[in-house]
Each structure stands twice: as C-alpha cells, then as structure tokens.
Design a protein around this motif. Structure first.
Motif, PDB file in Angstrom:
ATOM      1  N   VAL A  15       0.844  -1.205   0.000  1.00 16.35           N
ATOM      2  CA  VAL A  15       0.000   0.000   0.000  1.00 16.35           C
ATOM      3  C   VAL A  15       0.880   1.256   0.000  1.00 16.35           C
ATOM      4  O   VAL A  15       0.605   2.222  -0.710  1.00 16.35           O
ATOM      5  N   SER A  18       7.967  -1.582  13.519  1.00 18.38           N
ATOM      6  CA  SER A  18       7.408  -1.050  14.769  1.00 18.38           C
ATOM      7  C   SER A  18       6.274  -1.978  15.187  1.00 18.38           C
ATOM      8  O   SER A  18       5.830  -2.827  14.417  1.00 18.38           O
ATOM      9  N   PHE A  21      13.077   0.440  15.325  1.00 21.16           N
ATOM     10  CA  PHE A  21      12.414   0.895  14.113  1.00 21.16           C
ATOM     11  C   PHE A  21      13.413   1.430  13.099  1.00 21.16           C
ATOM     12  O   PHE A  21      13.341   2.567  12.649  1.00 21.16           O
ATOM     13  N   SER A  67      -7.836   4.463   2.114  1.00 16.53           N
ATOM     14  CA  SER A  67      -7.344   3.706   3.266  1.00 16.53           C
ATOM     15  C   SER A  67      -8.407   3.698   4.359  1.00 16.53           C
ATOM     16  O   SER A  67      -9.357   4.487   4.332  1.00 16.53           O
ATOM     17  N   GLU A 123       1.632   8.780   5.701  1.00 20.00           N
ATOM     18  CA  GLU A 123       0.990   7.836   4.767  1.00 20.00           C
ATOM     19  C   GLU A 123       1.901   6.691   4.377  1.00 20.00           C
ATOM     20  O   GLU A 123       1.712   6.049   3.350  1.00 20.00           O
ATOM     21  N   GLN A 124       2.922   6.427   5.175  1.00 22.04           N
ATOM     22  CA  GLN A 124       3.874   5.356   4.865  1.00 22.04           C
ATOM     23  C   GLN A 124       4.052   4.388   6.031  1.00 22.04           C
ATOM     24  O   GLN A 124       4.943   3.542   5.994  1.00 22.04           O
ATOM     25  N   GLY A 125       3.259   4.542   7.077  1.00 18.79           N
ATOM     26  CA  GLY A 125       3.400   3.635   8.219  1.00 18.79           C
ATOM     27  C   GLY A 125       4.593   3.946   9.097  1.00 18.79           C
ATOM     28  O   GLY A 125       4.998   3.122   9.910  1.00 18.79           O
ATOM     29  N   GLU A 126       5.172   5.128   8.924  1.00 12.95           N
ATOM     30  CA  GLU A 126       6.387   5.433   9.679  1.00 12.95           C
ATOM     31  C   GLU A 126       6.150   6.309  10.902  1.00 12.95           C
ATOM     32  O   GLU A 126       6.949   6.293  11.829  1.00 12.95           O
ATOM     33  N   GLY A 142       3.025   6.811  12.789  1.00 11.18           N
ATOM     34  CA  GLY A 142       2.110   6.338  13.827  1.00 11.18           C
ATOM     35  C   GLY A 142       0.962   7.269  14.180  1.00 11.18           C
ATOM     36  O   GLY A 142       0.160   6.948  15.064  1.00 11.18           O
ATOM     37  N   THR A 175      -2.605   5.719  14.127  1.00 18.56           N
ATOM     38  CA  THR A 175      -2.783   4.447  14.838  1.00 18.56           C
ATOM     39  C   THR A 175      -4.212   4.279  15.363  1.00 18.56           C
ATOM     40  O   THR A 175      -4.748   5.157  16.030  1.00 18.56           O
ATOM     41  N   CYS A 222      -1.313   0.865  11.784  1.00 21.08           N
ATOM     42  CA  CYS A 222      -1.315   2.139  11.062  1.00 21.08           C
ATOM     43  C   CYS A 222      -2.470   2.095  10.060  1.00 21.08           C
ATOM     44  O   CYS A 222      -2.397   1.366   9.060  1.00 21.08           O
ATOM     45  N   CYS A 236      -3.368   4.093   7.896  1.00 18.96           N
ATOM     46  CA  CYS A 236      -3.052   4.625   6.559  1.00 18.96           C
ATOM     47  C   CYS A 236      -2.653   3.525   5.590  1.00 18.96           C
ATOM     48  O   CYS A 236      -2.722   3.707   4.386  1.00 18.96           O
ATOM     49  N   LEU A 237      -2.191   2.375   6.125  1.00 17.84           N
ATOM     50  CA  LEU A 237      -1.725   1.296   5.254  1.00 17.84           C
ATOM     51  C   LEU A 237      -2.742   0.158   5.146  1.00 17.84           C
ATOM     52  O   LEU A 237      -2.464  -0.863   4.529  1.00 17.84           O
ATOM     53  N   GLY A 287       7.221   3.435  16.987  1.00 18.37           N
ATOM     54  CA  GLY A 287       6.562   3.735  15.712  1.00 18.37           C
ATOM     55  C   GLY A 287       5.705   4.984  15.746  1.00 18.37           C
ATOM     56  O   GLY A 287       4.874   5.191  14.859  1.00 18.37           O
TER      57      GLY A 287
END
Lengths: 328, 157
Positions: A35, A99, A236, B22, B41-44, B46, B49, B58, B60-61, B131
């Motif tokens: 995604v 994470s 992470f 999403s 929008e990249q799961g980085e 959080g 959540t 996340c 967004c994913l 995260g």
C-alpha cells in the motif's frame, strides 16, 4: 495511486488463478510494503487480490518442527511459545524489525517478499534498475550506507531488508509455494536471487506464485541461537548489518554452526564459508574472527559503506562469542 | 464499493468507497472521525494508529476493503462515557501535548501498552512507542505520562 480493482479471495487456488490470469495483478497480504509503494507510485497493480483472510494463519507442530502459515502476523509469530522455545533467533529477529503497529499487520509471506529499502528504489524521480529495468543504478556513486558488500552487480547494489528472513535462512526453512501448476517446496536458500543483470527479480517466484506456508525443520541446536542487529537507531530501523547464528558445541569444539547475514546483500546471505571454517574446530574468538574473514574475503564494499566489512566481522564474532559463553 | 465495520462499538457503513482509499481516509472523511491523523501515509509516523480487532495498526496502510466486517477503535473511542481514559488524563496532567498532531496515535498506542503490560519498564515504553513520531516534545513528558498511567493502572487494576 493508479486505479485498481479489489478482490477478496475465498481460497488459495482462487487467489492464484486470479493473479496468474492477469499480468498487472498482485497479492495483498498485510499491505505494509505494498500500500505504501502504491501511494509512492513504486507499484501500480490493476488488481489487488486480498489473501490476508485465507485460512493460512496457523502455526502447527510438525515432526519436531513448525509449519507457519503465510498469513501469520509477525507479532503473533514472535510471541508464539514454540517459536520462542525452539527458535529464539527467529523471535528476536521478528521483534527487531519494524514497529509494533507494523508487526501487528505484516504477514510471514509478506515479510519474506519485502522489497528493498534502497532510497532510489522508492524515489520514482531517480533511475533504478530494480524499479525500471535498464534505467540505471543511482546508488552506485550515490548514497550507499544501506547497500550491499557481498554478491552485488554493476546493475544493482540493493540489500534485502528483512530480519525475519535472515533467521529463516540460518534455520534452513522451506517455503511452500502454490502456483498455477500446483504446489512445490523451495528451500529458502533457493528462493532469493542475486541481482545479476535482472535486479527487478528479487526471487525465483513466477507471477501467480503464492507462498502458503514456511516450514521450520527439526533443529534442536537452534534452542541456542541469537540474532544480533546493528542499526542507526535503537528501534524501528533497518539493519546496517545483522547476523542470525545457531551454535552447537561439543565441549569446546564446534559440532555445528549456522550463520546468515542481513543488510549486506541482495538476499539473506548464508555464510557457508564461515560455517565451513568453523565446523569441527575450536570455539574461540580467534576462530570466529578467522571464519568471518573467510566469508568477507569476497566482500566488495562501495565508497561510503566500507565500514560494513569490519562491522560484519565484529557482529559475527560477538554473536558467536555470546552463544559460546552461554553454552559453557 | 460498500465497506462496513464496527467503529467504537457502532456498526458503520460507507458507500461509493474507492478501492484506493485507506481505512484512515474512510474514518476521517466518511465517518466523521477526524481524531486519527494523516501525516506520512507510509506507516512510519504512527499518527494514524487505531485498534483493528484489538491490536494497534497504522490505518493509513490498511486498504479500505481490508477493514470489511472488522472491529475498529479510534482515539474517539478510548474515553468511557464522559470520563477520559487513564492514558488521556495522564497526558493532560503531564503536559505531554504540544502541537497535538501526534497525540491521538500516541494515546492509542500507549493505551494498548498499559492494557497489555502491567508494569512496563522504560525500555518497554520506548519500544512500544518507537513507531510514533513526535517532532515537538522530545518525548520526555510523553514517557512521564505513560509511566503515570501505567502506575495508576498497576495500583488500581
């Protein structure tokens, strides 16, 4: 993001047929590495076949080993009592990746099939042979901190980002694949490719092949195993270098050893030369260092990641030393 | 397509959802729940959540179709009636909020930690929040808030 259709597969056979029948189709597992790529424009499937709800979410005991369903979540696999007991290297590797939020969603098969985190692969404005075959490699002569020192080619110097796969490589896991022609079993050492002149292909899988399970063999020695990872942040962060190690001692001698390296190659790198150098010999720090050097004799670091050679040696020696001390 | 799932205990459906939306987008733009934030929008980072079938993810994913029939709890669903959740009270008391953008994601993630781990060590807290990015606070007051909420929970389980 380009438009696509979404199909929730009812069973594995239906999923394989749906993807195999359409060149632009892709399987969707947890989505944590698809995604995001669809949003970036790195991937643009026209059909997503959702396999995350197939009944492939169980961990089952086999003759002394385990069969891990492809849809088992990374967090569930890391927490599984039999994984922790029989394969601590795998539990540690899983917990050192990503994470908590991502581990809760990422699947076993999806983790195996992660794409590289090479920044140029993810940046659609730069040439990348893995993303657009023939366009060139921006990492060569560019930023190489996270790139390969072993087995790279003039076309690609990317590394495989998985921690889990490094542990599975050390454990000699077997990947069960369902394809349009039926089911087959692939030793994990045969799943991944080196980049050569076709870096767009990470694995030997063909379009429509679906990983349905991973088999972990009976390996009592793996109860003494470790995963050691060096990274830029305490959590992470992808590995600069990592090692998965299994050490089986007979007194002060090495009866058997399994070593796999992460962060150094296009695939989880089984350190067969180092293993060979160690088997039957003394379990001393000096022997560990010589074994690491035997493996690293073939290293070809790039300007900017020369540090990885010494770092790999250090990580291998430290992991084996800790395991040897634990065994005394 | 039509997507339906349970949000904070209520059955919700959304029609004419585009496949590329999403779960985060559906929650914010179609179900009137803007608490979960849209950032990387990249799961980085959080900030999006939510709890999906009880575990933090996340949102967004998560592709919209993947949420079908599942159970979602957002930051709006942490409070019990008029009473804020213990982690929310602790954030307020400790001043663990500056611009507030990361706060909803941190609340959901920290809530999950103190529900699962009775007496988390600082290492546990740091790993659990790895995260979730905050660019204002430097995290110290966030750590203090999680310690406070965890201690209260341990004393009054």
């Amino acid at each position: 993001m380009t438009p696509f259709e979404y199909l929730r597969a009812g069973d594995p056979g239906e999923a394989v047929a749906a993807v195999a029948g359409r060149p632009g189709a892709a399987f969707l597992g947890g989505g944590t590495n698809l995604v995001d790529h669809m949003k970036l424009g790195v991937a643009g499937p026209d059909l997503l076949v959702d396999v995350s709800r197939l009944p492939l979410d169980r961990v089952e005991e086999t003759a002394g080993g385990l069969r891990v369903g492809a849809a088992v979540r990374n967090s569930d696999l890391a927490a599984h009592p039999l994984v922790r007991e029989r394969y601590p290297v795998l539990a540690r590797a899983l917990l050192s990746g990503a994470s908590g939020q991502l581990r809760n969603v990422a699947t076993t098969a999806g983790n195996l099939l992660q794409r590289t985190r090479c920044p140029y692969f993810q940046d659609v404005t730069t040439p990348c042979n893995k993303r657009v075959p023939g366009s060139g490699c921006s990492a060569i002569g560019g930023y190489t901190r996270y790139h390969a020192i072993l087995g790279a080619s003039e076309h690609c110097v990317a590394t495989h980002p998985s921690d889990m796969a490094v542990a599975m490589a050390a454990l000699d896991a077997v990947v069960v694949v369902l394809g349009p022609g039926g089911e087959r079993r692939l030793p994990i050492g045969e799943l991944y490719r080196l980049p050569g002149d076709a870096p767009q292909r990470d694995t030997v899988l063909e379009h429509g092949d679906l990983i349905t399970a991973v088999e972990l063999p009976h390996l009592p020695a793996a109860r003494r195993s470790a995963y050691r990872k060096v990274r830029d942040r305490a959590s992470f962060s992808f590995a600069l270098v990592s090692v998965a190690a299994v050490l089986d001692l007979d007194g002060d001698a090495v009866r058997d050893v399994r070593l796999a390296l992460g962060g150094v190659a296009h695939k989880p790198w089984r350190a067969a030369r180092a293993e060979e150098a160690l088997r039957g010999g003394p379990a001393t720090e000096d022997a560990f260092r010589r074994a690491a050097d035997a493996e690293l004799a073939g290293a070809r670091p790039l300007p900017g990641n020369e540090f990885k050679v010494a770092m790999t040696r250090g990580v291998v020696v430290a992991a084996l030393r800790d395991l040897a001390e634990e065994g005394r | 397509m039509r997507v339906g799932f349970t949000v904070n205990g209520r059955e919700e459906t959304a029609d004419d959802v585009w496949e590329g939306e999403s779960l985060l987008y559906v929650l914010r733009e179609r179900m009137g729940l803007p608490g979960s934030k849209n950032a990387c929008e990249q799961g980085e980072c959080g900030s999006c959540t939510v709890l999906l079938d009880g575990v933090p993810v996340c949102s967004c994913l998560v592709a919209a179709g993947q949420a079908e029939g599942r159970r979602v709890r957002t930051v709006e669903g942490l409070a019990e009636g008029d009473r804020q959740a213990p982690i929310q009270e602790a954030f307020v008391e400790c001043g663990a909020v500056q611009c507030g953008f990361c706060t909803p994601g941190l609340l959901v993630q920290a809530h999950d930690l103190i529900e699962r781990v009775p007496r988390p060590s600082d290492a546990d807290i740091r790993e659990a929040l790895a995260g979730n990015l905050c660019r204002c606070t430097g995290y110290e007051k966030i750590l203090a808030a999680v310690r406070l909420a965890a201690n209260r929970r341990a004393e009054n389980p």
